[in-house]
Design an enzyme around this catalytic site. Sequence first.
Site, mmCIF file in Angstrom:
data_model
loop_
_atom_site.group_PDB
_atom_site.id
_atom_site.type_symbol
_atom_site.label_atom_id
_atom_site.label_comp_id
_atom_site.label_asym_id
_atom_site.label_seq_id
_atom_site.Cartn_x
_atom_site.Cartn_y
_atom_site.Cartn_z
ATOM 1 N N MET A 61 0.944 -0.946 -0.416
ATOM 2 C CA MET A 61 -0.343 -0.207 0.203
ATOM 3 C C MET A 61 0.738 0.762 -0.045
ATOM 4 S SD MET A 61 -2.878 -0.957 -0.391
ATOM 5 C CE MET A 61 -4.506 -2.067 -0.233
ATOM 6 N N CYS A 62 0.024 2.544 -0.741
ATOM 7 C CA CYS A 62 1.065 3.711 -0.781
ATOM 8 C C CYS A 62 0.593 4.325 0.415
ATOM 9 C CB CYS A 62 0.483 4.409 -2.263
ATOM 10 S SG CYS A 62 1.074 3.138 -3.844
#
Length: 264
Positions: A1-2
């Site tokens: 996930m960013c």
Amino acid sequence: MCRWAAWIGKPIFLEEIVSRPGHSLIVQSHQAERCTSTVNADGFGVAWYDHRPEPGLYRDVYPAWSDPNLAAVARQVRSPLFLAHVRASTGSAISRNNCHPFAVGRWSFMHNGQVGGFDAFRKHADMGIDDALYPMRKGATDSEAIFLHALGLGLDADPVGAMRRAAADMQRLSETRGTAPYLRLSAAWSNGEQLWAVRYASDAEAPTLYYRHCAERGGFMVVSEPLESDGLGWTEVEIGTVCRFDGARVVTEPFGLFEAERAA
């Protein structure tokens, strides 16, 4: 996930979010605390507004912590509204065109999350992009497809409704052609005057989203995770909520994708 962070309010230097805090976005690029991936090393980007309607844009494929140019830009650039992002790819290639934020005209957009099985139906997703906007499709991410589709659905006139319809269309494609989890969405977008942010998921695992009003700086910080490890003073956005920030206030509303259809 960013991981991502945004600011709207009185002008501040980008470093106030990107590099200076104890748990800054650069720190989060290799020591994230509130997502499944602690390392977000597949590129970075910043979009900022100042004297022109369209945002400035600086993106690259290096890890945010290893690029001295990012620190230099963050130290010198001052803006009343900016978006910053560090990327952890969910499958698409590591390239500058796949780095967030994305920008078209006055609009900018960034995303943390995923569209389940996107590679299996990317052609179908791209077909939903308006013909006039398709030349702007430079990369291969699900995030850029959502953004361009929302633009074609009327983002200028209805910033929340267009994003809601674009997200719903992407979730339907994932449900019929992809895999679970169908849609996880923590995103921010701006027209240079206001900032919107949403937290949504088709399951119970929505990516995190927080905001904080900074009275002394006259604005709001909106982040994937707090810029201090203790998390004090931050408001967590509820799942299924979209927020609109204008620097002085925040307005929230539900972001249910299919309520209108069920009511009909």
